[in-house]
Structures are given as structure tokens and as C-alpha cells.
Design an enzyme around this catalytic site. Structure first.
Site, PDB file in Angstrom:
ATOM      1  CE1 TYR A  46      34.500  19.927  -4.124  1.00 30.75           C
ATOM      2  CE2 TYR A  46      32.666  20.854  -5.378  1.00 30.75           C
ATOM      3  CZ  TYR A  46      33.474  19.781  -5.049  1.00 30.75           C
ATOM      4  OH  TYR A  46      33.264  18.568  -5.646  1.00 30.75           O
ATOM      5  CB  ALA A  66      33.541  46.730   0.365  1.00 30.87           C
ATOM      6  N   GLY A  76       6.476  -3.971  12.871  1.00 33.94           N
ATOM      7  CA  GLY A  76       7.496  -2.958  12.576  1.00 33.94           C
ATOM      8  C   GLY A  76       6.917  -1.648  12.092  1.00 33.94           C
ATOM      9  CG  ASP A  77       2.908  -1.660  10.413  1.00 29.29           C
ATOM     10  OD1 ASP A  77       2.825  -2.111  11.567  1.00 29.29           O
ATOM     11  OD2 ASP A  77       2.038  -1.866   9.545  1.00 29.29           O
ATOM     12  NE  ARG A 115      -2.131  -2.290   3.216  1.00 25.89           N
ATOM     13  CZ  ARG A 115      -2.555  -2.672   4.421  1.00 25.89           C
ATOM     14  NH1 ARG A 115      -3.650  -2.150   4.941  1.00 25.89           N
ATOM     15  NH2 ARG A 115      -1.877  -3.570   5.123  1.00 25.89           N
TER      16      ARG A 115
HETATM   17  C1  UD1 Z   1      -1.956  -6.321  11.556  1.00 28.73           C
HETATM   18  C2  UD1 Z   1      -2.839  -7.280  12.382  1.00 28.73           C
HETATM   19  C3  UD1 Z   1      -4.099  -6.546  12.818  1.00 28.73           C
HETATM   20  C4  UD1 Z   1      -3.701  -5.333  13.638  1.00 28.73           C
HETATM   21  C5  UD1 Z   1      -2.740  -4.441  12.869  1.00 28.73           C
HETATM   22  C6  UD1 Z   1      -2.160  -3.372  13.788  1.00 28.73           C
HETATM   23  C7  UD1 Z   1      -2.437  -9.573  11.606  1.00 28.73           C
HETATM   24  C8  UD1 Z   1      -2.932 -10.706  10.808  1.00 28.73           C
HETATM   25  N1  UD1 Z   1      -3.160  -8.444  11.593  1.00 28.73           N
HETATM   26  O1  UD1 Z   1      -2.687  -5.932  10.400  1.00 28.73           O
HETATM   27  O2  UD1 Z   1      -4.910  -7.423  13.619  1.00 28.73           O
HETATM   28  O3  UD1 Z   1      -4.862  -4.621  14.022  1.00 28.73           O
HETATM   29  O4  UD1 Z   1      -1.615  -5.181  12.364  1.00 28.73           O
HETATM   30  O5  UD1 Z   1      -1.369  -2.457  13.071  1.00 28.73           O
HETATM   31  O6  UD1 Z   1      -1.430  -9.730  12.294  1.00 28.73           O
HETATM   32  N2  UD1 Z   1       4.639  -8.824   8.070  1.00 28.73           N
HETATM   33  C9  UD1 Z   1       5.660  -9.721   7.877  1.00 28.73           C
HETATM   34  N3  UD1 Z   1       5.454 -10.811   7.099  1.00 28.73           N
HETATM   35  C10 UD1 Z   1       4.243 -11.075   6.523  1.00 28.73           C
HETATM   36  C11 UD1 Z   1       3.184 -10.140   6.721  1.00 28.73           C
HETATM   37  C12 UD1 Z   1       3.416  -9.029   7.513  1.00 28.73           C
HETATM   38  O7  UD1 Z   1       6.773  -9.532   8.389  1.00 28.73           O
HETATM   39  O8  UD1 Z   1       4.127 -12.093   5.853  1.00 28.73           O
HETATM   40  C13 UD1 Z   1       4.891  -7.617   8.905  1.00 28.73           C
HETATM   41  C14 UD1 Z   1       4.709  -6.301   8.167  1.00 28.73           C
HETATM   42  O9  UD1 Z   1       5.947  -5.887   7.612  1.00 28.73           O
HETATM   43  C15 UD1 Z   1       4.225  -5.353   9.268  1.00 28.73           C
HETATM   44  C16 UD1 Z   1       3.549  -6.257  10.262  1.00 28.73           C
HETATM   45  O10 UD1 Z   1       3.965  -7.593   9.963  1.00 28.73           O
HETATM   46  O11 UD1 Z   1       5.291  -4.673   9.902  1.00 28.73           O
HETATM   47  C17 UD1 Z   1       2.026  -6.172  10.174  1.00 28.73           C
HETATM   48  O12 UD1 Z   1       1.649  -6.490   8.839  1.00 28.73           O
HETATM   49  P1  UD1 Z   1       0.580  -5.598   8.064  1.00 28.73           P
HETATM   50  O13 UD1 Z   1       0.432  -6.157   6.701  1.00 28.73           O
HETATM   51  O14 UD1 Z   1       0.870  -4.182   8.225  1.00 28.73           O
HETATM   52  O15 UD1 Z   1      -0.733  -6.020   8.909  1.00 28.73           O
HETATM   53  P2  UD1 Z   1      -2.034  -5.145   9.135  1.00 28.73           P
HETATM   54  O16 UD1 Z   1      -2.945  -5.343   7.992  1.00 28.73           O
HETATM   55  O17 UD1 Z   1      -1.658  -3.787   9.494  1.00 28.73           O
HETATM   56 MG    MG Z   2       0.059  -2.689   9.440  1.00 30.71          MG
END
Ligand code: UD1
Ligand code: MG
Length: 443
Positions: free
Chosen positions: A368, A404, A102-103, A15
Site C-alpha cells: 500500500y 535476508a 424482532g428482539d 433500555r
Molecule cells: C413483549 C410482550 C411480552 C413478552 C415479551 C417477550 C407485549 C405487550 N409484551 O414485551 O408479553 O413476554 O415481549 O419478549 O407485546 N415494538 C414495536 N412497536 C412498538 C413497541 C414494540 O415494533 O410500539 C417491537 C419492539 O421493537 C420489539 C417487540 O415489538 O421487537 C417487543 O417489544 P418490547 O418493547 O421488547 O416488549 P417486551 O417488553 O419485551
Molecule cells: Mg422485548
């Protein structure tokens, strides 16, 4: 107890529509991953494993730079699968394990500590949050006695479940060995055909372990999944940083127009006028004043100094006590000593300006030559006349004056006057005669 954490950062981040991995996008000048690591470290977590996609070398490099380990999730099969991918990296670890998305750059050490406290009650904890607009977060359903019943992902939720505002905040805590046993048993029979981390509490319950909830406000748990959410997170972080500065005794005339970096240090009684940007690495000491429309980066400003309006301080700059840097003045990698002044239209690069020196309007250090950078040294009390070009390397002695318009290519002795410009000559009556001739030609 030993504490370790897994940070999930292998998601495709689709996204965001970006070539840069999502967790490397910056909030207040620091990649999101850096904010999450700082919150965990603040809560006493020593060992951190960052889970990355195979293509995530830049994320691994940054994780190592922060003193973290990394693991690779070979295929992006979901958050539960991602957490399980860190099992080998933590094979020798026993103790408390946190799993954090991580987000979520606005998470703080205090929030992590709340999750740890909730875990100690039952053996497993989840961070939850009530959202005014729960959007696409996973919905949290509770048992009558207040434990987590289950989490339903938005895509799997029915209309009634979508009306629930209590959501999954994306941070879990459990005993490490139990967690990996549960994560290893996850299945992918859901709308997205993914292994959901959110199903871990259900598996724990089959072993008799309830999941406690810790609660945070919606700012702390906001997830960043798009550019609009990135901007929203930046805005919320700026509000947090502005409030912290004001609490620490900084005057912000129009806080909403001042932008901070995660590491900006402003001491008390610093005054910041509207429209100022602090890029990373800035320290401003007590009582300094930053006037409107300044941009500062990698610079230290001493007490009583006045910067701007419309000044730019670049990395490696230190401005001494009571010094003045005025409008349209750029200073890079330079030391400006106590009480020195450069008030108008000047570039000082790779220079030392002695105490009390006065730098006239239009002064330029020619630092420079297209290949190397050279230094300019101006002694204490020197007076650099307007429009002086200082061709570095060059030294102007203490108390010296440059006329100057001079182009200074050789060192100037202390207390001397250096003049390096064309000599003025005058032709009396020439202008009047010229006009008369041109007029007669027109007839
Ligand atoms: C996820 C949660 C949701 C929660 C939300 C909070 C799940 C299934 N859903 O949704 O319940 O409300 O976070 O922000 O956990 N990632 C991986 N590997 C993967 C998929 C994701 O490392 O295969 C990591 C992403 O990089 C990210 C984190 O996991 O940092 C969450 O993934 P993201 O796709 O953002 O999940 P959300 O849809 O936000
Ligand atoms: Mg997320």
C-alpha cells in the site's frame, strides 16, 4: 398454505441506550433481525414484513437487503399497533400469518414450526415458555382445558399473577385476515397506555376462536432488551454453536474459549485449540488445526493446514492444503498454496504465495502506497530470506531466493538469488581501540 410474517422492530429499544436500532445489534456476528428472518425462512415463510420506526432507515435498508418488505409504524403505540401497521403491506396476502418480536434472536425454525402446528388446531396460537426467572415477561394464564385464557403484562400484573412462571414468548400465528380484524379492534386501557398484541387472543375468543399454546425452552424465546441481555443471548448462542460444531466432529479443547460467527463452517476432524475467534465468513476444511489465540475472518483454510498460535487471517485469504501460518503472522486477501510456510512475524497482504514457498521471519509485503493496493507474487518453491521487504507490485520467480534483509523493488528471475542490502565491511580492532580511547577520556 401461503405463509407470511410480520417482524416487530419499531420499538424505541430505550433500555439498550444505543444510537443503533436494537434489532441491528449483533449476535454471533449477525444482527438480531437476521437471526429472526433466518428462522422464519427455515420454517418456509416466504414473505416477511419488518415493521420499523420512522427513524429506522438502517433497519429498512437491512430488511430489504435480506429480501424482506418494510412498513413504518408512525408512532410507537405498542406491539399490537405495530403489527397492525403492516396491514397495508400485506393487503393482497391471504394465508397463514406469523407475528414475531424482532428482539428474540435465539428463535429457531423448529420453534416457528411448532407455533404453526399449534395454530392448525384452533386457528390461533401463541408461543409460551416456562421461565426459571420470568423477570418482566408477560404472564400466561390458561383455561382449565389448556388454552390461553389471557396474557397479563408484568406492569399490569398483581402479586399473585407475577408468581406465574409461564410467559409469553413473543410469537403468534393466525389466519392473516382474521388477525388484522382482531388487531384493528385493540384498545389501550392498560398501565402503559399501549395497544398490546397480547390482547389479540381475548378478541379472538369473542368470535369463538381459542388460542392454542406452543411451548419452547427459555433459550429459544429469550428477548433482548438491554446490554446485559444482549451479552446473555450471545453467550447462549455461542453455547449452541459450540455444541453444533462438536456434534459435527470438531475437537474444541476448551469450547468456552472459542467464539463462533453464525456462519462459521468447520468440517469434521478440525481441531481448535483454546482462545480462538471466528469472525464472519470462515470455512475450515477437514483435518486442519487452528492453534491458540488466532483470529480468522473471511478466510478458507484447507485440510492439513496449521494456523497459529497467534495468527490473524483477514478477508479474502485462502490457505492451501498442509500450509503453515505461524505466530504473529497476518495474512490479508492472499492465496497461500499447498505446503507453503510463513512461520514467524510476517505480513502477507494482496499476495500469491506458490506451493512449497518458504517465507522467512520478518517478511513484509509493502502492498500500500497510501493510495492503491498492489500485488506480490511469489513463485512455487521460492525462499524469501528473513526480513525481506517486498515492494509491490513485484514478482519473485519460482525457486528464487531473496537474501535476508533485502528490500526487493524489482522482479526476481526464477531460480536467481536477489540481494538488495548494504554490503558489510569490517575494521579490524576498531572496537577495542574505541573502548580504550573512551576509558582514557573518563580519567
Ligand atoms: C413483549 C410482550 C411480552 C413478552 C415479551 C417477550 C407485549 C405487550 N409484551 O414485551 O408479553 O413476554 O415481549 O419478549 O407485546 N415494538 C414495536 N412497536 C412498538 C413497541 C414494540 O415494533 O410500539 C417491537 C419492539 O421493537 C420489539 C417487540 O415489538 O421487537 C417487543 O417489544 P418490547 O418493547 O421488547 O416488549 P417486551 O417488553 O419485551
Ligand atoms: Mg422485548
Amino acid at each position: 398454505m401461503n405463509k407470511a410474517a410480520i417482524i416487530l422492530a419499531a420499538g424505541a429499544g430505550t433500555r439498550m441506550k444505543s444510537a443503533l436500532p436494537k434489532v441491528l445489534h449483533k449476535i454471533a456476528g449477525l444482527p438480531m433481525l437476521g437471526h429472526v428472518v433466518a428462522a422464519l425462512r427455515g420454517a418456509g415463510v416466504e414473505r416477511i414484513v419488518v415493521v420499523t420506526a420512522p427513524s429506522g432507515q438502517p433497519v429498512r435498508d437491512y430488511a430489504h437487503q435480506l429480501g424482506c418488505q418494510s412498513a413504518v409504524q408512525e408512532q410507537q403505540l405498542g406491539t399490537g399497533h405495530a403489527a397492525a401497521s403492516a396491514a397495508a403491506a400485506l393487503a393482497d396476502f391471504s394465508g397463514l400469518l406469523l407475528v414475531v418480536n424482532g428482539d428474540m434472536p435465539l428463535v429457531s425454525a423448529a420453534v416457528i414450526e411448532d407455533v404453526i402446528a399449534a395454530q392448525s388446531r384452533t386457528g390461533l396460537a401463541l408461543l409460551a415458555c416456562n421461565f426459571a426467572d420470568p423477570a418482566h415477561y408477560g404472564r400466561v394464564l390458561r383455561t382449565p382445558d389448556g388454552y390461553l385464557d389471557r396474557i397479563v403484562e408484568y406492569k399490569d400484573a398483581n402479586a399473585e399473577e407475577r408468581r406465574i412462571t409461564l410467559c409469553n414468548g413473543g410469537c403468534y400465528a393466525a389466519d392473516a385476515r382474521s388477525f388484522f380484524r382482531w388487531a384493528g379492534a385493540l384498545r389501550n386501557d392498560n398501565a402503559q397506555k399501549e395497544y398490546y398484541l397480547t390482547d389479540v387472543p381475548g378478541l379472538a375468543k369473542t368470535e369463538g376462536t381459542q388460542c392454542s399454546l406452543a411451548f419452547a425452552d427459555e433459550v429459544a424465546v429469550m428477548g433482548v432488551n438491554s446490554r446485559a441481555e444482549l451479552a446473555d443471548a450471545e453467550n447462549k448462542m455461542q453455547t449452541r454453536l459450540r455444541n453444533a460444531a462438536m456434534t459435527a466432529g470438531v475437537t474444541l479443547t476448551a469450547p468456552e474459549t472459542v467464539f463462533f460467527s453464525h456462519d462459521t463452517k468447520l468440517e469434521n476432524d478440525v481441531e481448535v485449540e483454546p482462545f480462538v475467534v471466528f469472525a464472519p465468513g470462515v470455512t475450515v476444511r477437514a483435518g486442519a488445526r487452528i492453534r491458540s489465540h488466532c483470529h480468522l475472518e473471511g478466510a478458507e483454510v484447507a485440510g492439513g493446514a496449521i494456523i497459529g498460535p497467534f495468527a490473524r487471517l483477514r478477508p479474502g485469504t485462502s490457505i492451501g492444503e498442509g500450509a503453515h501460518i505461524g505466530n504473529f503472522v497476518e495474512v490479508k486477501n492472499s492465496r497461500i498454496d499447498k505446503g507453503a510456510k510463513a512461520n514467524h512475524l510476517t505480513y502477507l497482504g494482496d499476495a500469491n504465495i506458490g506451493a512449497g514457498a518458504n517465507i522467512g521471519a520478518g517478511t513484509i509485503t509493502c502492498n500500500y502506497d497510501g493510495f492503491t493496493k498492489a500485488r506480490t507474487e511469489i513463485g512455487a518453491g521460492a525462499f524469501i530470506g528473513s526480513d525481506t521487504a517486498l515492494v509491490a507490485p513485484v514478482k519473485v520467480g519460482p525457486g528464487a531466493i531473496t537474501a535476508a534483509g533485502s528490500v526487493i523493488t524489482a522482479d526476481v528471475s526464477p531460480d536467481a538469488l536477489a540481494i538488495a542490502r548494504g554490503t558489510q565491511s569490517e575494521k579490524r580492532g576498531w572496537a577495542a581501540a574505541f573502548r580504550a580511547r573512551k576509558k582514557s577520556e573518563r580519567k
